[in-house]
Design a protein around this motif. Structure first.
Motif, PDB file in Angstrom:
ATOM      1  N   LYS A 161       0.843  -1.189   0.000  1.00 21.80           N
ATOM      2  CA  LYS A 161       0.000   0.000   0.000  1.00 21.80           C
ATOM      3  C   LYS A 161       0.884   1.247   0.000  1.00 21.80           C
ATOM      4  O   LYS A 161       1.873   1.319   0.736  1.00 21.80           O
ATOM      5  CB  LYS A 161      -0.901  -0.010   1.236  1.00 21.80           C
ATOM      6  CG  LYS A 161      -1.880   1.156   1.283  1.00 21.80           C
ATOM      7  CD  LYS A 161      -2.748   1.085   2.538  1.00 21.80           C
ATOM      8  CE  LYS A 161      -3.702   2.275   2.596  1.00 21.80           C
ATOM      9  NZ  LYS A 161      -4.545   2.236   3.821  1.00 21.80           N
ATOM     10  N   ASP A 162       0.499   2.244  -0.817  1.00 22.86           N
ATOM     11  CA  ASP A 162       1.315   3.459  -0.957  1.00 22.86           C
ATOM     12  C   ASP A 162       2.774   3.072  -1.146  1.00 22.86           C
ATOM     13  O   ASP A 162       3.672   3.508  -0.406  1.00 22.86           O
ATOM     14  CB  ASP A 162       1.158   4.371   0.266  1.00 22.86           C
ATOM     15  CG  ASP A 162      -0.259   4.879   0.425  1.00 22.86           C
ATOM     16  OD1 ASP A 162      -0.922   5.144  -0.605  1.00 22.86           O
ATOM     17  OD2 ASP A 162      -0.722   4.995   1.572  1.00 22.86           O
ATOM     18  N   ALA A 163       2.999   2.255  -2.152  1.00 21.81           N
ATOM     19  CA  ALA A 163       4.289   1.576  -2.312  1.00 21.81           C
ATOM     20  C   ALA A 163       5.468   2.530  -2.448  1.00 21.81           C
ATOM     21  O   ALA A 163       6.598   2.149  -2.125  1.00 21.81           O
ATOM     22  CB  ALA A 163       4.232   0.644  -3.525  1.00 21.81           C
ATOM     23  N   ARG A 164       5.239   3.741  -2.902  1.00 26.96           N
ATOM     24  CA  ARG A 164       6.365   4.638  -3.142  1.00 26.96           C
ATOM     25  C   ARG A 164       6.551   5.661  -2.033  1.00 26.96           C
ATOM     26  O   ARG A 164       7.212   6.678  -2.206  1.00 26.96           O
ATOM     27  CB  ARG A 164       6.218   5.277  -4.531  1.00 26.96           C
ATOM     28  CG  ARG A 164       6.240   4.164  -5.566  1.00 26.96           C
ATOM     29  CD  ARG A 164       6.115   4.553  -6.985  1.00 26.96           C
ATOM     30  NE  ARG A 164       6.026   3.319  -7.796  1.00 26.96           N
ATOM     31  CZ  ARG A 164       6.026   3.289  -9.109  1.00 26.96           C
ATOM     32  NH1 ARG A 164       6.091   4.411  -9.785  1.00 26.96           N
ATOM     33  NH2 ARG A 164       5.938   2.139  -9.749  1.00 26.96           N
ATOM     34  N   THR A 165       5.950   5.355  -0.889  1.00 26.67           N
ATOM     35  CA  THR A 165       6.106   6.185   0.299  1.00 26.67           C
ATOM     36  C   THR A 165       6.921   5.426   1.336  1.00 26.67           C
ATOM     37  O   THR A 165       6.666   4.242   1.590  1.00 26.67           O
ATOM     38  CB  THR A 165       4.734   6.548   0.895  1.00 26.67           C
ATOM     39  OG1 THR A 165       3.973   7.267  -0.081  1.00 26.67           O
ATOM     40  CG2 THR A 165       4.893   7.394   2.149  1.00 26.67           C
ATOM     41  N   PHE A 166       7.898   6.094   1.937  1.00 30.58           N
ATOM     42  CA  PHE A 166       8.704   5.472   2.992  1.00 30.58           C
ATOM     43  C   PHE A 166       7.855   5.333   4.244  1.00 30.58           C
ATOM     44  O   PHE A 166       7.450   6.315   4.853  1.00 30.58           O
ATOM     45  CB  PHE A 166       9.938   6.338   3.270  1.00 30.58           C
ATOM     46  CG  PHE A 166      10.847   5.785   4.339  1.00 30.58           C
ATOM     47  CD1 PHE A 166      11.689   4.719   4.071  1.00 30.58           C
ATOM     48  CD2 PHE A 166      10.858   6.342   5.611  1.00 30.58           C
ATOM     49  CE1 PHE A 166      12.538   4.219   5.050  1.00 30.58           C
ATOM     50  CE2 PHE A 166      11.693   5.848   6.604  1.00 30.58           C
ATOM     51  CZ  PHE A 166      12.534   4.792   6.321  1.00 30.58           C
TER      52      PHE A 166
END
Length: 476
Positions: free
Chosen positions: A387-392
C-alpha cells in the motif's frame, strides 16, 4: 576497392542479412511477450539509461507495464531482453538457475569482476564458493567474531566526524574497511585507503561501453582493476607463505588459501573472488546506510522512534561499551527501517539471466539465448503488493504486517542459489551504524540532494550533512 566491396557483400553483409532474417522468422513463429525492440542496434537502451539517471526511473518500467503487462520485451545493452515485473516469474527464474537460466551480465561488469567472481560462477564451483562465503557470514560467526570489529570500526570512523560530512563517502569508507577486515584481517591504513580509491574507478566502469578505445571511463576502470588485482595477488602470495609456515588466521582469505579434499584455489581464482566480494561489501551496504539516513531525515516521526529505541539500548551500557548480539536482536523498529529502505530503494534493482532453452512462461515463449531481467524494484514499488508503495513507511513492517505477502514479493537480497550470502551481515552493519549515528549526532541536510540509479544507486552530491555531536567522544 571493388574486390573489397564484393568481399564485404558476400562474407559480411549477406551472412548478417540471412542471420537476421532467420532470427526474425523464428521470433515471429514464437509467441513472444509483447513489447518493442526500439531502434536498430541501440534498442531502448538510451531510454533506460535516461530514466535511471533521474530520481524517478520508474517510468521506464511503468509505461511498458501499463501498455504490455508485467512481462514485456525490450532491447537493452545490445540484446533483446524480456523484463519481468511479476513476482511468480521472478521466483521461477531464480529457482531454475542452472537448469533453464544461467547467469549473464553486461560485458563491462564481467570483465571488471573477473571470470572467477562469485557473481559469474556456475555449477559446482559456485555452490562451493557460495557455501564458503555463507559460512563466514552466518549469524553465529557475526555474533561470536565479527560484531566486535563492526562496532569498533564504525565508532572509530564516527570519531573523526565534525561539522560537515559527505555521508555517502563516509559510509563507503566504513563498509570498505569492514569488508577488508572480515576478508583479510586488515585494519584501516594508508594501503587500504589507496586500494579503496582504485575500487571507485572500477565500479564507475560497470555500465560503460566495454571498449577502451571508445570509453575513457572503461579504460580507467580496466587500469584500476589491474592495480587492484596486483595488490591482492601480493597479499595472497604472502598469505600462502604464512600458511606454509603454520601461521593460522580465521578469515575468508585463510580458508581460500588452505587446501582441502577438493583441492586449493589458484591465485587468480582467489583474486577474482576477493574483487567481487569487496565490491559487494563496499557498494551496496554503504548505499543502504546513506539512504536510510536520507529517508529518516525526511520522516521525522520515524527518526524520533528509532532514536528512542537506540537511546534505551545505550542507557543500559557503560561509556564506550561495545554493542552485543542481544542489543542487535532488540532493535525491532530498526529492522523495520532496514526493510523499508531495502524495499523502496533496492540497491540491487534486479538480476540478468540468459535462457538456456526456449522457456514457456505465462503463455509466452522466451527464445533460447535471450536475456531476461527479473526486476525486484518493480515488484517492491507495485501498489498491488504494498500500500502506498512509493512512500517510505517503516511501520508497515511492524508485527510482520508488511511481510504478510509471499516471500517472492520482497526480495532485497535475491533468492534461489544466488541468495546474497552476506544478507545478515549487511543488516547488522546497517543497524550498528544507525545506533551510533542517532545516539551520537544530530544532523541536517546541507542543501538538496537527489537519488539517481545509474550506473549504481546513489545520491548526486553524496548526501552532505551538517552534524552536531550529542555526546563527548567515546574512547576506544
Amino acid at each position: 576497392m571493388a574486390v573489397i566491396s564484393l568481399y564485404l557483400v558476400f562474407f559480411v553483409v549477406l551472412p548478417a542479412i540471412v542471420l537476421i532474417a532467420h532470427w526474425s522468422s523464428r521470433c515471429r513463429r514464437l509467441r513472444l511477450p509483447p513489447g518493442s525492440l526500439g531502434l536498430p542496434f541501440v534498442g531502448e537502451t538510451l531510454q533506460l539509461i535516461s530514466a535511471y539517471k533521474t530520481e524517478n526511473p520508474e517510468p521506464f518500467i511503468d509505461e511498458r507495464v501499463s501498455r504490455f503487462g508485467s512481462l514485456f520485451t525490450t532491447h537493452v545493452f545490445g540484446e533483446p531482453t524480456v523484463f519481468s515485473v511479476d513476482p511468480e516469474t521472478n521466483r521461477f527464474i531464480m529457482q531454475n538457475e542452472g537448469k533453464l537460466f544461467e547467469c549473464s551480465y553486461p560485458g563491462s561488469i564481467s570483465n571488471l569482476l573477473g571470470k572467477h567472481s562469485l557473481l559469474l560462477m556456475k555449477g559446482s564451483l559456485h555452490k562451493r564458493m557460495h557455501s564458503l562465503t555463507m559460512s563466514f557470514a552466518n549469524s553465529s560467526i557475526i555474533r561470536d567474531h565479527l560484531l566486535v570489529d563492526i562496532d569498533r570500526l564504525i565508532r572509530l570512523n564516527l570519531d573523526s566526524w565534525s561539522d560537515r560530512v559527505l555521508l555517502m563517502e563516509e559510509a563507503k569508507k566504513i563498509t570498505f574497511e569492514l569488508t577488508m577486515k572480515q576478508l583479510m584481517s586488515f585494519d584501516p591504513c594508508e594501503w587500504t585507503e589507496s586500494l579503496r580509491k582504485e575500487y571507485v574507478l572500477v565500479i564507475e566502469g560497470f555500465f560503460s561501453v566495454p571498449l577502451p578505445i571508445f570509453s575513457p571511463t572503461y579504460r580507467r576502470a580496466i587500469k584500476a582493476r589491474t592495480k587492484v588485482a596486483e595488490a591482492l595477488s601480493l597479499v595472497v602470495k604472502q598469505r600462502r607463505k604464512e600458511s606454509e609456515l603454520g601461521e593460522k588466521r580465521k578469515d575468508m582469505l585463510a580458508a581460500l588459501v588452505a587446501s582441502d579434499d577438493h583441492g586449493s584455489f589458484s591465485d587468480e581464482e582467489i583474486v577474482d573472488f576477493l574483487v567481487a566480494l569487496l565490491v559487494a561489501g563496499y557498494e551496496t551496504t554503504s548505499t543502504s546506510m546513506t539512504l536510510a539516513v536520507k529517508f529518516l531525515t525526511e520522516t521525522p516521526l520515524a527518526l524520533a522512534q528509532i532514536t528512542e529505541e537506540h537511546e534505551q539500548i545505550r542507557a543500559k551500557k557503560g561509556e564506550g561499551e561495545a554493542l552485543e548480539w542481544s542489543d542487535y536482536k532488540s532493535m525491532a523498529f530498526t529492522q523495520c527501517v532496514v526493510n523499508e529502505t531495502l524495499r523502496i530503494a533496492n540497491i540491487i534493482g534486479g538480476i540478468f539471466r540468459r535462457t538456456m532453452t526456449d522457456i514457456n512462461v505465462k503463455g509466452y515463449t522466451i527464445p533460447k539465448g535471450w536475456k531476461v531481467f527479473a526486476s525486484f524494484r518493480g515488484v517492491h514499488l507495485d501498489h498491488e503488493y504494498f500500500k502506498d508503495a512509493r512512500t517510505f513507511n517503516p511501520w508497515r513492517w511492524q508485527n510482520n504486517s508488511g511481510a504478510a505477502c509471499p516471500a517472492n514479493v520482497f526480495t532485497p537480497f535475491g533468492g534461489g542459489q544466488r541468495l546474497c550470502p552476506g544478507y545478515e551481515l549487511a543488516r547488522v552493519e546497517l543497524s550498528v551504524f544507525l545506533h551510533h549515528l542517532v545516539t551520537r549526532f544530530s544532523w541536517t541536510p546541507a542543501g538538496e540532494d537527489k537519488l539517481v540509479f545509474f550506473p549504481t544507486t546513489r545520491t548526486q552530491k553524496r548526501y552532505p550533512i551538517n552534524v552536531q555531536r550529542r555526546d563527548r567522544v567515546q574512547t576506544m
